[in-house]
Design a protein around this motif. Structure first.
Motif, PDB file in Angstrom:
ATOM      1  N   ALA A  62       0.781  -1.243   0.000  1.00 10.84           N
ATOM      2  CA  ALA A  62       0.000   0.000   0.000  1.00 10.84           C
ATOM      3  C   ALA A  62       0.811   1.291   0.000  1.00 10.84           C
ATOM      4  CB  ALA A  62      -0.986  -0.016   1.177  1.00 10.84           C
ATOM      5  N   HIS A  63       2.134   1.179  -0.062  1.00 13.73           N
ATOM      6  CA  HIS A  63       2.937   2.398  -0.242  1.00 13.73           C
ATOM      7  C   HIS A  63       4.253   2.046  -0.918  1.00 13.73           C
ATOM      8  CE1 HIS A  63       4.590   6.382   0.291  1.00 13.73           C
ATOM      9  NE2 HIS A  63       5.668   5.873   0.853  1.00 13.73           N
ATOM     10  N   CYS A  64       4.446   2.582  -2.114  1.00 16.65           N
ATOM     11  CA  CYS A  64       5.649   2.247  -2.882  1.00 16.65           C
ATOM     12  C   CYS A  64       6.035   3.420  -3.780  1.00 16.65           C
ATOM     13  CB  CYS A  64       5.365   0.998  -3.731  1.00 16.65           C
ATOM     14  SG  CYS A  64       6.829   0.206  -4.425  1.00 16.65           S
ATOM     15  N   HIS A  65       7.291   3.419  -4.177  1.00 19.67           N
ATOM     16  CA  HIS A  65       7.772   4.298  -5.247  1.00 19.67           C
ATOM     17  C   HIS A  65       8.498   3.324  -6.176  1.00 19.67           C
ATOM     18  CE1 HIS A  65       7.082   7.608  -2.341  1.00 19.67           C
ATOM     19  NE2 HIS A  65       7.711   6.844  -1.465  1.00 19.67           N
ATOM     20  N   ALA A  66       7.754   2.683  -7.070  1.00 20.43           N
ATOM     21  CA  ALA A  66       8.265   1.501  -7.778  1.00 20.43           C
ATOM     22  C   ALA A  66       9.574   1.757  -8.511  1.00 20.43           C
ATOM     23  CB  ALA A  66       7.195   0.977  -8.742  1.00 20.43           C
ATOM     24  N   PHE A 211      -0.469  10.740   1.175  1.00 21.68           N
ATOM     25  CA  PHE A 211       0.754  11.511   1.490  1.00 21.68           C
ATOM     26  C   PHE A 211       1.517  10.841   2.618  1.00 21.68           C
ATOM     27  CE2 PHE A 211      -2.764  13.326   3.905  1.00 21.68           C
ATOM     28  CZ  PHE A 211      -2.251  13.645   5.155  1.00 21.68           C
ATOM     29  N   HIS A 212       2.778  11.281   2.807  1.00 19.17           N
ATOM     30  CA  HIS A 212       3.612  10.799   3.910  1.00 19.17           C
ATOM     31  C   HIS A 212       3.256  11.605   5.161  1.00 19.17           C
ATOM     32  CE1 HIS A 212       6.285   9.918   0.362  1.00 19.17           C
ATOM     33  NE2 HIS A 212       6.532   8.818   1.034  1.00 19.17           N
ATOM     34  N   LEU A 213       2.997  10.916   6.276  1.00 11.18           N
ATOM     35  CA  LEU A 213       2.645  11.607   7.523  1.00 11.18           C
ATOM     36  C   LEU A 213       3.517  11.125   8.679  1.00 11.18           C
ATOM     37  CD1 LEU A 213       0.481  13.477   9.021  1.00 11.18           C
ATOM     38  CD2 LEU A 213      -0.636  11.321   9.636  1.00 11.18           C
ATOM     39  N   ALA A 248       1.163   7.392   4.532  1.00  8.18           N
ATOM     40  CA  ALA A 248       2.270   6.458   4.748  1.00  8.18           C
ATOM     41  C   ALA A 248       2.967   6.765   6.063  1.00  8.18           C
ATOM     42  CB  ALA A 248       3.273   6.563   3.601  1.00  8.18           C
ATOM     43  N   HIS A 249       3.384   5.732   6.732  1.00  8.67           N
ATOM     44  CA  HIS A 249       4.266   5.765   7.908  1.00  8.67           C
ATOM     45  C   HIS A 249       3.549   5.970   9.241  1.00  8.67           C
ATOM     46  CE1 HIS A 249       7.639   5.319   5.267  1.00  8.67           C
ATOM     47  NE2 HIS A 249       7.371   6.452   4.626  1.00  8.67           N
ATOM     48  N   GLY A 250       3.148   7.196   9.586  1.00 10.55           N
ATOM     49  CA  GLY A 250       2.507   7.427  10.885  1.00 10.55           C
ATOM     50  C   GLY A 250       3.381   6.984  12.053  1.00 10.55           C
ATOM     51  N   THR A 299       6.052  -1.380   1.394  1.00  8.14           N
ATOM     52  CA  THR A 299       7.515  -1.507   1.399  1.00  8.14           C
ATOM     53  C   THR A 299       8.203  -0.154   1.375  1.00  8.14           C
ATOM     54  OG1 THR A 299       7.504  -1.600  -1.013  1.00  8.14           O
ATOM     55  CG2 THR A 299       7.548  -3.718   0.183  1.00  8.14           C
ATOM     56  N   ASP A 300       7.486   0.919   0.913  1.00  9.94           N
ATOM     57  CA  ASP A 300       8.143   2.156   0.520  1.00  9.94           C
ATOM     58  C   ASP A 300       9.006   1.829  -0.704  1.00  9.94           C
ATOM     59  OD1 ASP A 300       8.586   4.869   0.656  1.00  9.94           O
ATOM     60  OD2 ASP A 300       9.394   4.861   2.676  1.00  9.94           O
ATOM     61  N   GLY A 301       9.854   2.722  -1.144  1.00 12.18           N
ATOM     62  CA  GLY A 301      10.662   2.450  -2.340  1.00 12.18           C
ATOM     63  C   GLY A 301      11.801   1.480  -2.035  1.00 12.18           C
TER      64      GLY A 301
HETATM   65 ZN   LIG Z   1       7.482   6.854   0.644  1.00 18.28          ZN
END
Ligand SMILES: [Zn+2]
Ligand SMILES: N[C@@H](CCSC[C@H]1O[C@@H](n2cnc3c(=O)[nH]cnc32)[C@H](O)[C@@H]1O)C(=O)O
Length: 433
Positions: A62-66, A211-213, A248-250, A299-301
């Motif tokens: 649910a969160h990536c920068h492929a 967005f990233h939070l 993303a993140h929290g 995973t994030d990028g």
């Molecule tokens: Zn990210």
């Protein structure tokens, strides 16, 4: 006549987390599961052999920068701020659409090989990302990432407009497998007036926001100083938090923020490997779940992970969740697996995450015949603590086989790797010139 596929002779993980011996009969045209039960293979047009395997819902990243696969291993061992500003952003400034295509195809091969059938991606040249997803055969929620710090008004405006244009243009592409969102990078990298505008226009256009939070303390302190409230409250004042928003993140999120997020129905995408690698901190995952916050997994990028294997994330989420809560019972296997399936589907606003009649036929078959999966006391435990992405034998999305016997059908894997390697080397050379 409908085209049917039977995933045959395996064990199946049910939505109630039971494991049953059954075939899964799929309507390949409609992309849905017709029936889960015994002896369904004989009548099917096509069979996928799941003997010795466990059929699970496809995982949702649910969160990536492929396309950041191109930067895998390029700048390690740095904290977020320096990593982004001194290493990643300068190289990203030299990226071409062709680079992004090459990096995204590599990511897709990696995702499909580890049983991922849907992912969310924040990047740029999103047309290229969408075209790669269309070819690959999986689902995605895609958006153009907006950063306005350090840009003049005109450049900032152009970035914001691109995000809305992309969201409108690409929504529904690839027979509906591609959906979109607007993606302001974070509360500290996009100006407040543009964040408020994003919220208004997204509501009118009925498009989700991502967005990233609160990834690091540096994203919290400036907002508390300037506005006197926690970042989630500030985001809420700007109108950014709705039940279609996912953040993303929290990581650095306090209990008052759990309440805001839970009340709005905003999903938090936990990215444990990225958070550990950049030493961002430990997200209070169990506490968020207890407060009713929907939590998904990402995973994030690949530059901050450094791979896109969501099974690694499952294990990391369970482990880090216990450490963060100081409680070995926190983030148990079933909880972690729900985050990577139904939780991800909820975050992305797609129908996925369960194997049952009528559900989307998005699934993966995990080979159980391996030393590290022996004995088999509890297969849900194995899925979280012991299975690796490389244990995935087949991946199916929207009723179609996208990987058969570890062969990703849409791509020539060797060619994809070679192309990514060439693009990555040339990109870094250009950026460092
Ligand atoms: Zn990210
Ligand atoms: N249009 C923007 C690009 C934003 S794409 C999304 C951005 O998120 C960055 N990114 C990747 N991982 C993380 C993370 O963990 N936290 C914050 N940003 C990240 C990524 O490198 C990329 O620059 C521009 O003109 O710069």
């Amino acid at each position: 006549m409908t085209d049917t596929l039977a995933v045959a002779d395996g064990l199946v993980l049910t939505p109630a987390f039971d494991v049953v011996e059954a075939d899964v009969l799929v309507d390949a045209d409609a992309g849905t599961v017709i029936e889960v039960g015994p002896d369904l293979a004989a009548a099917a047009d096509e069979t996928l052999d799941a003997a010795g395997g466990l059929v699970i819902p496809g995982l949702v990243n649910a969160h990536c920068h492929a396309a950041m696969t191109l930067l895998r291993g390029y700048a390690d061992d740095e904290p977020l701020d320096t990593w982004l500003r001194e290493h990643v952003w300068p190289v990203e400034a030299a990226l071409t659409p062709d680079d992004i295509r090459a990096g995204t195809e590599l990511a897709l091969v990696e995702l499909i090989r580890s049983g991922v059938t849907a992912f969310a991606d924040m990047y740029f040249a999103v047309e290229e990302v969408a075209a790669a997803v269309e070819a690959a055969g999986i689902r995605a929620r895609l958006g153009h990432g907006v950063v306005t710090v350090g840009k003049d008004d005109e450049a900032a405006r152009a970035d914001l407009e691109e995000s809305f244009a992309v969201a409108e243009r690409l929504d529904g592409a690839a027979d509906g497998r591609v959906r979109t969102a607007v993606m302001p990078h974070s509360l500290t990298t996009v100006a407040d007036d543009l964040l408020a505008e994003t919220a208004d226009r997204a509501r009118d256009a009925d498009v989700p926001i991502h967005f990233h939070l609160n990834e690091t303390p540096d994203e919290v302190a400036p907002i508390v100083d300037e506005h006197g409230v926690r970042p989630s409250a500030h985001a809420d004042e700007l109108g950014l938090l709705t039940d279609s928003t996912f953040v993303a993140h929290g990581v650095h999120t306090d209990p008052s923020e759990f309440d805001v997020l839970a009340e709005r129905g905003t999903s938090v995408v936990h990215c444990p490997a990225s958070n550990m690698k950049l030493a961002s901190g430990m997200a209070p995952v169990q506490a968020m779940l207890d407060a009713g916050v929907p939590v998904a997994l990402g995973t994030d990028g690949a530059a901050s992970n450094n791979d896109l294997d969501l099974f690694d994330e499952l294990r990391d989420a369970a482990m880090l969740g216990k450490l963060a809560a100081d409680d070995a019972a926190a983030v148990d296997a079933e909880t972690a697996f729900r985050m990577a399936t139904a939780g991800g589907a909820e975050a992305l606003g797609i129908d996925a995450g369960r194997i049952a009649a009528g559900a989307n036929a998005d699934l993966a078959v995990v080979d159980l015949d391996a030393p590290h999966l022996t004995p088999a006391h509890d297969l849900v435990s194995h899925l979280v603590y012991a299975v690796r992405g490389s244990d995935v034998r087949h991946t199916v999305c929207d009723g179609r086989v996208v990987m058969r016997d570890r062969d990703v059908l849409a791509f020539d894997e060797a060619a994809v790797r070679e192309r990514a390697q060439e693009h990555a080397v040339a990109l870094v050379a250009r950026a460092e010139e």
